[in-house]
Design a protein around this motif. Structure first.
Motif, mmCIF file in Angstrom:
data_model
loop_
_atom_site.group_PDB
_atom_site.id
_atom_site.type_symbol
_atom_site.label_atom_id
_atom_site.label_comp_id
_atom_site.label_asym_id
_atom_site.label_seq_id
_atom_site.Cartn_x
_atom_site.Cartn_y
_atom_site.Cartn_z
ATOM 1 N N LEU A 129 58.129 90.046 34.639
ATOM 2 C CA LEU A 129 59.435 90.074 35.275
ATOM 3 C C LEU A 129 60.476 90.014 34.179
ATOM 4 O O LEU A 129 60.226 89.522 33.085
ATOM 5 N N VAL A 130 61.619 90.554 34.491
ATOM 6 C CA VAL A 130 62.710 90.565 33.517
ATOM 7 C C VAL A 130 63.978 90.106 34.226
ATOM 8 O O VAL A 130 64.287 90.564 35.324
ATOM 9 N N SER A 131 64.647 89.162 33.599
ATOM 10 C CA SER A 131 65.909 88.653 34.138
ATOM 11 C C SER A 131 67.060 89.238 33.339
ATOM 12 O O SER A 131 66.867 89.797 32.247
ATOM 13 N N ASP A 132 68.266 89.072 33.871
ATOM 14 C CA ASP A 132 69.432 89.535 33.131
ATOM 15 C C ASP A 132 69.518 88.818 31.784
ATOM 16 O O ASP A 132 69.854 89.408 30.764
ATOM 17 N N LEU A 138 53.165 84.958 33.334
ATOM 18 C CA LEU A 138 53.754 84.593 34.616
ATOM 19 C C LEU A 138 53.051 83.437 35.309
ATOM 20 O O LEU A 138 51.834 83.316 35.264
ATOM 21 N N VAL A 139 53.866 82.638 35.958
ATOM 22 C CA VAL A 139 53.399 81.627 36.890
ATOM 23 C C VAL A 139 53.696 82.210 38.263
ATOM 24 O O VAL A 139 54.820 82.650 38.518
ATOM 25 N N THR A 140 52.703 82.242 39.122
ATOM 26 C CA THR A 140 52.878 82.847 40.440
ATOM 27 C C THR A 140 52.399 81.903 41.535
ATOM 28 O O THR A 140 51.703 80.918 41.266
ATOM 29 N N LEU A 149 59.825 82.399 41.057
ATOM 30 C CA LEU A 149 58.373 82.546 41.082
ATOM 31 C C LEU A 149 58.005 83.830 41.820
ATOM 32 O O LEU A 149 58.356 83.985 42.989
ATOM 33 N N PRO A 150 57.293 84.722 41.166
ATOM 34 C CA PRO A 150 56.770 85.869 41.902
ATOM 35 C C PRO A 150 55.717 85.396 42.909
ATOM 36 O O PRO A 150 54.953 84.467 42.636
ATOM 37 N N VAL A 151 55.711 86.030 44.051
ATOM 38 C CA VAL A 151 54.734 85.730 45.091
ATOM 39 C C VAL A 151 53.731 86.875 45.086
ATOM 40 O O VAL A 151 54.108 88.043 45.236
#
Length: 139
Positions: A48-51, A78-80, A102-104
């Motif tokens: 994932l990428v944030s601003d 990643l922690v999911t 958190l990605p699901v």
């Protein structure tokens, strides 16, 4: 009553492929009015990428953002959570890893995302963070 991640997660995901340019991802964030994009390779969640990631990991390093790929800026450790996990578990993971989103994931595929703002609105909508998270974005 126990609540699950699926009860509050955002399921409308914005995704990009790892080879997308930093510029195109930043434009997508602007156009969608979001601060995070999931990086998907095939059907699998790669990162994932944030601003903030774009600024710190890509722009601050210099070079042409049209030439840099999002793969160079994304978080890939990643922690999911799964949709069926308790919200308390999501909170615990966010605290433990000092993360805000958190990605699901279900069977290796991204199906949603849960943020600290989602949790704030759900747990105490009248809190300062709940108010800020529920407010319309600044234009």
């Amino acid at each position: 009553m126990t609540q699950h991640v699926r009860d509050i997660m955002t399921s409308q995901l914005v995704t990009v492929e790892p080879q997308a340019s930093v510029t195109s991802v930043a434009q997508k964030m602007r156009d969608e009015d979001i601060g995070i994009v999931l990086v998907i390779e095939g059907d699998d969640l790669r990162g994932l990428v944030s601003d903030r990631d774009l600024v710190v990991r890509a722009l601050a390093e210099g070079g042409d953002p049209d030439e840099k790929t999002v793969a160079s800026a994304c978080s890939d450790d990643l922690v999911t959570v799964t949709p069926d996990e308790d919200l308390d578990r999501a909170v615990e993971l966010m605290r433990e890893h000092s993360i805000r989103r958190l990605p699901v994931v279900e069977e290796g595929h991204a199906v949603g995302i849960v943020s600290i703002g989602d949790l704030a609105i759900e747990r105490d909508a009248r809190s300062a963070l709940g108010d800020i998270s529920a407010a319309r974005p600044n234009q």
